[in-house]
Design an enzyme around this catalytic site. Sequence first.
Site, mmCIF file in Angstrom:
data_model
loop_
_atom_site.group_PDB
_atom_site.id
_atom_site.type_symbol
_atom_site.label_atom_id
_atom_site.label_comp_id
_atom_site.label_asym_id
_atom_site.label_seq_id
_atom_site.Cartn_x
_atom_site.Cartn_y
_atom_site.Cartn_z
ATOM 1 C CE1 TYR A 152 -4.222 1.893 0.751
ATOM 2 C CE2 TYR A 152 -2.813 3.073 2.414
ATOM 3 C CZ TYR A 152 -4.067 3.111 1.578
ATOM 4 O OH TYR A 152 -4.729 4.020 1.612
ATOM 5 C CE LYS A 156 -3.642 4.806 -1.464
ATOM 6 N NZ LYS A 156 -4.823 5.527 -2.301
#
Length: 251
Positions: A152, A156
Amino acid sequence: MADNRVAIVTGAARGIGAATARRLAEDGFAVAVIDLDEKQCADTVSAIESGGGRALAVGADVSDAAQVQAAVDRVASELGAPTVLVNNAGVIRDNLLYKMSEDDWDTVLNVHLRGSFLMARAVQKYMVEAGWGRIVNLSSTSALGNRGQANYSTAKAGLQGFTKTLAIELGRFGVTVNAVAPGFIATDMTRATAERIGVDFEEFAKAAAATIPVARVGQPEDIANAVSFFVDERSGFVSGQVLYVAGGPKA
């Protein structure tokens, strides 16, 4: 200025995406509500329409090129040419590196990064033709690093580089590209994180709030307000930026 303009918000069935879709409708945009399951978009569409706005539910897997193109074609046909894109669709598959599977890595990178790429590539032609456009990518404070989120965090952080590059490429066509990086926001996703680590969500949120300068956790509407700023006509000289909406300084 938003009259007759069309916005696409991905991952808009709930949480930040739903709040953003509702806010853009309030700002005067017709909104395409995209999520994996079209039926799950019904509540967001209903909320927009009950407020006098126009909305369209579209089911699509943003990591699938054919589904993305079909979705964007449908939006252009049924609502009008989209000139605002909010890449919000996301998933989490948290785990420490040594326990993270290849599927967990690929799924998160595919939805966040590949999905944003496919959506932006499909929509940019309408923006270029109009000589005006807004792309807002949803990053996260996890881009700065977060235990158990190698996939993640990488996705991001990648979205920030994607944002800055598209800002350079598309600026000459009247298109701005920015990113919003939320901190702790009370959503189904943060509830899932609390569940994963085995703590009560209310206690989890309370502990998070204690570390935030404004002494509260964020709400989806906090992010929707930031997106609204970036897509506004008056923010046309703001591009390639990452705005941390986290209740205090992050970067």
